[in-house]
Write a protein that holds these residues in place. Structure first.
Motif, mmCIF file in Angstrom:
data_model
loop_
_atom_site.group_PDB
_atom_site.id
_atom_site.type_symbol
_atom_site.label_atom_id
_atom_site.label_comp_id
_atom_site.label_asym_id
_atom_site.label_seq_id
_atom_site.Cartn_x
_atom_site.Cartn_y
_atom_site.Cartn_z
ATOM 1 N N VAL A 30 0.868 -1.179 0.000
ATOM 2 C CA VAL A 30 0.000 0.000 0.000
ATOM 3 C C VAL A 30 0.902 1.226 0.000
ATOM 4 N N ILE A 31 0.737 2.097 -1.010
ATOM 5 C CA ILE A 31 1.575 3.291 -1.083
ATOM 6 C C ILE A 31 0.807 4.551 -0.690
ATOM 7 N N ARG A 32 -0.513 4.464 -0.674
ATOM 8 C CA ARG A 32 -1.340 5.587 -0.227
ATOM 9 C C ARG A 32 -2.610 5.015 0.363
ATOM 10 N N TYR A 33 -3.029 5.560 1.501
ATOM 11 C CA TYR A 33 -4.247 5.098 2.152
ATOM 12 C C TYR A 33 -4.903 6.276 2.840
ATOM 13 N N ASP A 34 -6.152 6.517 2.525
ATOM 14 C CA ASP A 34 -6.925 7.594 3.153
ATOM 15 C C ASP A 34 -8.200 6.991 3.728
ATOM 16 N N LEU A 35 -8.531 7.367 4.946
ATOM 17 C CA LEU A 35 -9.747 6.902 5.603
ATOM 18 C C LEU A 35 -10.385 8.087 6.292
ATOM 19 N N ASP A 36 -11.639 8.348 5.970
ATOM 20 C CA ASP A 36 -12.370 9.456 6.585
ATOM 21 C C ASP A 36 -13.574 8.890 7.319
ATOM 22 N N THR A 37 -13.506 8.910 8.644
ATOM 23 C CA THR A 37 -14.616 8.448 9.475
ATOM 24 C C THR A 37 -15.140 9.575 10.359
ATOM 25 N N ASP A 38 -14.847 10.817 9.996
ATOM 26 C CA ASP A 38 -15.251 11.956 10.806
ATOM 27 C C ASP A 38 -16.763 12.032 11.010
ATOM 28 N N ASN A 39 -17.523 11.536 10.049
ATOM 29 C CA ASN A 39 -18.979 11.632 10.128
ATOM 30 C C ASN A 39 -19.634 10.301 10.503
ATOM 31 N N MET A 40 -18.861 9.371 11.070
ATOM 32 C CA MET A 40 -19.419 8.081 11.497
ATOM 33 C C MET A 40 -20.436 8.319 12.592
ATOM 34 N N PRO A 41 -21.508 7.625 12.696
ATOM 35 C CA PRO A 41 -21.898 6.467 11.909
ATOM 36 C C PRO A 41 -22.722 6.822 10.668
ATOM 37 N N ASN A 42 -22.773 8.082 10.306
ATOM 38 C CA ASN A 42 -23.601 8.494 9.170
ATOM 39 C C ASN A 42 -22.950 8.244 7.818
ATOM 40 N N SER A 43 -21.626 8.343 7.743
ATOM 41 C CA SER A 43 -20.947 8.109 6.472
ATOM 42 C C SER A 43 -19.470 7.819 6.713
ATOM 43 N N TYR A 44 -18.843 7.281 5.686
ATOM 44 C CA TYR A 44 -17.406 7.007 5.712
ATOM 45 C C TYR A 44 -16.914 7.024 4.272
ATOM 46 N N LYS A 45 -15.605 7.116 4.111
ATOM 47 C CA LYS A 45 -15.002 6.928 2.797
ATOM 48 C C LYS A 45 -13.549 6.539 2.983
ATOM 49 N N TYR A 46 -13.046 5.756 2.036
ATOM 50 C CA TYR A 46 -11.646 5.395 2.058
ATOM 51 C C TYR A 46 -11.144 5.160 0.645
ATOM 52 N N HIS A 47 -9.825 5.201 0.527
ATOM 53 C CA HIS A 47 -9.172 4.999 -0.759
ATOM 54 C C HIS A 47 -7.777 4.448 -0.485
ATOM 55 N N TYR A 48 -7.332 3.531 -1.346
ATOM 56 C CA TYR A 48 -5.935 3.114 -1.283
ATOM 57 C C TYR A 48 -5.396 2.916 -2.693
#
Length: 107
Positions: A30-48
């Motif tokens: 894995v050379i890049r990983y982004d995880l956004d859980t700031d709005n949990m439990p309403n939404s999330y997003k991630y990318h690698y």
């Protein structure tokens, strides 16, 4: 919601930990990983992005099902190269209408 995140992370580990068809090839990292859980439990997003050119993007959000109940709606895409160097993409959507995928060869 947390369960889905754990399942997604387990799938990521499984994909990246899978043994390549040719043993002489290095395992992708894995050379890049982004995880956004700031709005949990309403939404999330991630990318690698991985060193072999594969990648995955996903986001999910709780939406009103139309019956006064909340349901998880997920959109995502996975990209990978086959042994001949062709780039493929699978897009997927999961929600109240089930799980649907589309796979395309991009190059």
């Amino acid at each position: 919601m947390l369960l889905l995140l754990v399942i997604g992370m387990s799938a990521l580990v499984e994909i990246l930990g899978a043994s390549p068809a040719v043993d002489s090839q290095p395992r992708p990292q894995v050379i890049r990983y982004d995880l956004d859980t700031d709005n949990m439990p309403n939404s999330y997003k991630y990318h690698y992005d991985a060193s072999d050119g594969s990648s995955r993007t996903e986001h999910g959000a709780m939406v009103d099902s139309g019956k006064g109940e909340m349901a998880l709606d997920v959109l995502g895409a996975v990209r990978w190269y086959d042994e001949k160097g062709h780039l493929f993409e699978m897009t997927y959507k999961a929600g109240k209408r089930g799980y649907r995928t589309i796979i395309k060869m991009l190059s």
